[in-house]
Design a protein around this motif. Structure first.
Motif, PDB file in Angstrom:
ATOM      1  N   UNK A 198      58.274  74.666  27.171  1.00 32.83           N
ATOM      2  CA  UNK A 198      58.361  73.215  27.296  1.00 32.83           C
ATOM      3  C   UNK A 198      58.592  72.589  25.924  1.00 32.83           C
ATOM      4  N   UNK A 199      59.583  71.711  25.849  1.00 28.40           N
ATOM      5  CA  UNK A 199      59.819  71.010  24.598  1.00 28.40           C
ATOM      6  C   UNK A 199      58.688  70.024  24.335  1.00 28.40           C
ATOM      7  N   UNK A 200      58.406  69.826  23.061  1.00 27.22           N
ATOM      8  CA  UNK A 200      57.294  68.966  22.674  1.00 27.22           C
ATOM      9  C   UNK A 200      57.777  67.562  22.360  1.00 27.22           C
ATOM     10  N   UNK A 201      56.961  66.581  22.718  1.00 31.29           N
ATOM     11  CA  UNK A 201      57.161  65.198  22.285  1.00 31.29           C
ATOM     12  C   UNK A 201      55.879  64.730  21.626  1.00 31.29           C
ATOM     13  N   UNK A 202      56.001  64.221  20.407  1.00 23.91           N
ATOM     14  CA  UNK A 202      54.856  63.738  19.641  1.00 23.91           C
ATOM     15  C   UNK A 202      54.949  62.222  19.576  1.00 23.91           C
ATOM     16  N   UNK A 203      53.935  61.547  20.095  1.00 19.27           N
ATOM     17  CA  UNK A 203      53.922  60.079  20.133  1.00 19.27           C
ATOM     18  C   UNK A 203      52.859  59.581  19.164  1.00 19.27           C
ATOM     19  N   UNK A 204      53.292  58.900  18.110  1.00 19.18           N
ATOM     20  CA  UNK A 204      52.384  58.348  17.106  1.00 19.18           C
ATOM     21  C   UNK A 204      52.115  56.894  17.445  1.00 19.18           C
ATOM     22  N   UNK A 205      50.943  56.626  17.995  1.00 20.64           N
ATOM     23  CA  UNK A 205      50.591  55.277  18.420  1.00 20.64           C
ATOM     24  C   UNK A 205      50.512  55.189  19.929  1.00 20.64           C
ATOM     25  N   UNK A 206      49.355  54.776  20.428  1.00 23.31           N
ATOM     26  CA  UNK A 206      49.119  54.791  21.868  1.00 23.31           C
ATOM     27  C   UNK A 206      48.808  53.399  22.419  1.00 23.31           C
ATOM     28  N   UNK A 207      49.473  52.389  21.850  1.00 25.39           N
ATOM     29  CA  UNK A 207      49.398  51.053  22.425  1.00 25.39           C
ATOM     30  C   UNK A 207      50.170  51.023  23.733  1.00 25.39           C
ATOM     31  N   UNK A 208      50.595  49.842  24.150  1.00 29.94           N
ATOM     32  CA  UNK A 208      51.234  49.716  25.459  1.00 29.94           C
ATOM     33  C   UNK A 208      52.496  50.565  25.568  1.00 29.94           C
ATOM     34  N   UNK A 209      53.379  50.495  24.561  1.00 25.92           N
ATOM     35  CA  UNK A 209      54.610  51.275  24.626  1.00 25.92           C
ATOM     36  C   UNK A 209      54.297  52.763  24.541  1.00 25.92           C
ATOM     37  N   UNK A 210      53.458  53.162  23.593  1.00 23.33           N
ATOM     38  CA  UNK A 210      53.115  54.574  23.436  1.00 23.33           C
ATOM     39  C   UNK A 210      52.490  55.160  24.684  1.00 23.33           C
ATOM     40  N   UNK A 211      51.651  54.383  25.346  1.00 20.87           N
ATOM     41  CA  UNK A 211      51.013  54.844  26.590  1.00 20.87           C
ATOM     42  C   UNK A 211      52.064  55.199  27.633  1.00 20.87           C
ATOM     43  N   UNK A 212      53.018  54.286  27.853  1.00 17.96           N
ATOM     44  CA  UNK A 212      54.040  54.555  28.874  1.00 17.96           C
ATOM     45  C   UNK A 212      54.974  55.683  28.460  1.00 17.96           C
ATOM     46  N   UNK A 213      55.273  55.788  27.179  1.00 18.58           N
ATOM     47  CA  UNK A 213      56.090  56.913  26.716  1.00 18.58           C
ATOM     48  C   UNK A 213      55.396  58.237  27.052  1.00 18.58           C
ATOM     49  N   UNK A 214      54.116  58.314  26.778  1.00 20.54           N
ATOM     50  CA  UNK A 214      53.357  59.541  27.065  1.00 20.54           C
ATOM     51  C   UNK A 214      53.361  59.869  28.552  1.00 20.54           C
ATOM     52  N   UNK A 215      53.081  58.875  29.384  1.00 19.67           N
ATOM     53  CA  UNK A 215      52.976  59.116  30.828  1.00 19.67           C
ATOM     54  C   UNK A 215      54.310  59.557  31.415  1.00 19.67           C
ATOM     55  N   UNK A 216      55.389  58.877  31.040  1.00 17.14           N
ATOM     56  CA  UNK A 216      56.696  59.217  31.607  1.00 17.14           C
ATOM     57  C   UNK A 216      57.190  60.547  31.052  1.00 17.14           C
ATOM     58  N   UNK A 217      56.976  60.785  29.754  1.00 15.40           N
ATOM     59  CA  UNK A 217      57.402  62.056  29.155  1.00 15.40           C
ATOM     60  C   UNK A 217      56.686  63.233  29.805  1.00 15.40           C
ATOM     61  N   UNK A 218      55.417  63.063  30.126  1.00 14.71           N
ATOM     62  CA  UNK A 218      54.674  64.131  30.799  1.00 14.71           C
ATOM     63  C   UNK A 218      55.251  64.383  32.181  1.00 14.71           C
ATOM     64  N   UNK A 219      55.638  63.327  32.887  1.00 12.64           N
ATOM     65  CA  UNK A 219      56.264  63.473  34.205  1.00 12.64           C
ATOM     66  C   UNK A 219      57.598  64.205  34.099  1.00 12.64           C
ATOM     67  N   UNK A 220      58.298  64.012  32.983  1.00 10.95           N
ATOM     68  CA  UNK A 220      59.600  64.642  32.784  1.00 10.95           C
ATOM     69  C   UNK A 220      59.486  66.099  32.340  1.00 10.95           C
ATOM     70  N   UNK A 221      58.270  66.563  32.093  1.00 12.11           N
ATOM     71  CA  UNK A 221      58.083  67.970  31.771  1.00 12.11           C
ATOM     72  C   UNK A 221      57.881  68.286  30.308  1.00 12.11           C
ATOM     73  N   UNK A 222      57.810  67.266  29.461  1.00 10.62           N
ATOM     74  CA  UNK A 222      57.529  67.521  28.048  1.00 10.62           C
ATOM     75  C   UNK A 222      56.054  67.915  27.872  1.00 10.62           C
TER      76      UNK A 222
END
Length: 305
Positions: A55-79
């Protein structure tokens, strides 16, 4: 096929090998393959190879509103998602289930995450100072995609600081900022969609076994695989699309939805342990609701659990 075959696949997940699902054989084989879904012959038996990609990695620096959604959707996409923030109330493992959550100093946390040529980095911290610190650290390491959110003025100031630190314009041009594809995104969730669309556009689709199916394999909770091994004309999903049935017969993943998928699920639920090929021809399309008008060949592998 039985639990031993599931064990074999589970142990090889994340490698560069392929799982050879039997068409005419009776056991799963794991071996080095071309890294793409395809029919192959091995020792006189026919198989369909599914890549067992890391699985390719995605590193999200910052977990405010945008970071939260990036994490959730990226996890759904298989990252494999590494979620970083210096605030404990945002670095919440319960809210970010499925992600690897870290809390602390950004530079120290970045030391703990994979930095490879296919790693995607997203910088969406709460302030300019941490954005610049993260950017400097990441630019000194290998990366695949690197994006940083911010206004034009903030981005310009940050880039000038990076030049002063000795980073070349050639390297800085690889930083995506403004971040995301231009789709008119306004809300945090929309910005996350635009961002991830840009990552996919730059890095390509993941392929291999979907994350939700991979989770079932790790739990050894698979009673059947349903895989598209041939396609002709216009079809909703391509060759290599795979879904699974749990031990209770619940379908996880998709091979395109609609009547085609419903029929494949019913056949897999009713099938005895072993392999079966189901051919859905163009002449069947009207009867089964296959509005795309193509035809698919589906392999069902049922386990004896």
């Amino acid at each position: 096929m039985d639990k031993r075959d599931l064990d074999l696949i589970a142990q090889a997940l994340g490698s560069d090998a392929g799982a050879l699902l039997p068409i005419s054989g009776d056991r799963v084989i794991v071996k080095q393959t071309a890294g793409r879904p395809e029919k192959i012959n091995c020792d006189g038996e026919d198989y369909f190879s599914i890549p067992l990609l890391r699985r390719r990695a995605m590193v999200v620096c910052g977990l405010g509103f945008v970071g939260y959604y990036v994490c959730k959707i990226a996890e759904m996409l298989g990252f494999t998602v590494y979620a970083l923030d210096d605030r404990s109330e945002f670095a919440d493992e319960e809210k970010l289930e499925g992600c690897k959550v870290f809390c602390g100093d950004f530079i120290e946390m970045l030391e703990k995450v994979p930095c490879q040529n296919d790693t995607s980095f997203v910088i969406v911290t709460r302030g300019h100072k941490d954005d610049a610190r993260c950017l400097e650290k990441i630019l000194r390491s290998p990366f695949g995609y690197l994006g940083m959110i911010g206004s034009r003025a903030k981005v310009s100031a940050t880039m000038e600081k990076m030049r002063a630190l000795g980073f070349s314009d050639e390297l800085l041009k690889k930083v995506h900022s403004p971040i995301g594809l231009k789709i008119g995104a306004r809300t945090p969730a929309e910005i996350a969609v635009a961002l991830l669309a840009e990552v996919i556009s730059e890095m390509g689709s993941e392929g291999g076994i979907p994350a939700e199916v991979e989770k079932l394999i790790k739990k050894r909770d698979v009673s059947a695989f349903v895989t598209i091994i041939g396609a002709r004309g216009s079809v909703p999903r391509g060759i290599g699309s795979i879904m699974a049935l749990t031990s209770d017969g619940e379908p996880i993943g998709t091979i395109g939805g609609g009547a085609v998928e419903a029929r494949a699920i019913r056949l897999a639920q009713a099938q005895e342990p072993g392999n079966a090929l189901v051919q859905l021809e163009l002449t069947d399309a009207g009867d089964i609701g296959m509005v795309c008008g193509g035809s698919v060949e589906i392999l069902i592998n049922k386990f004896d659990l």
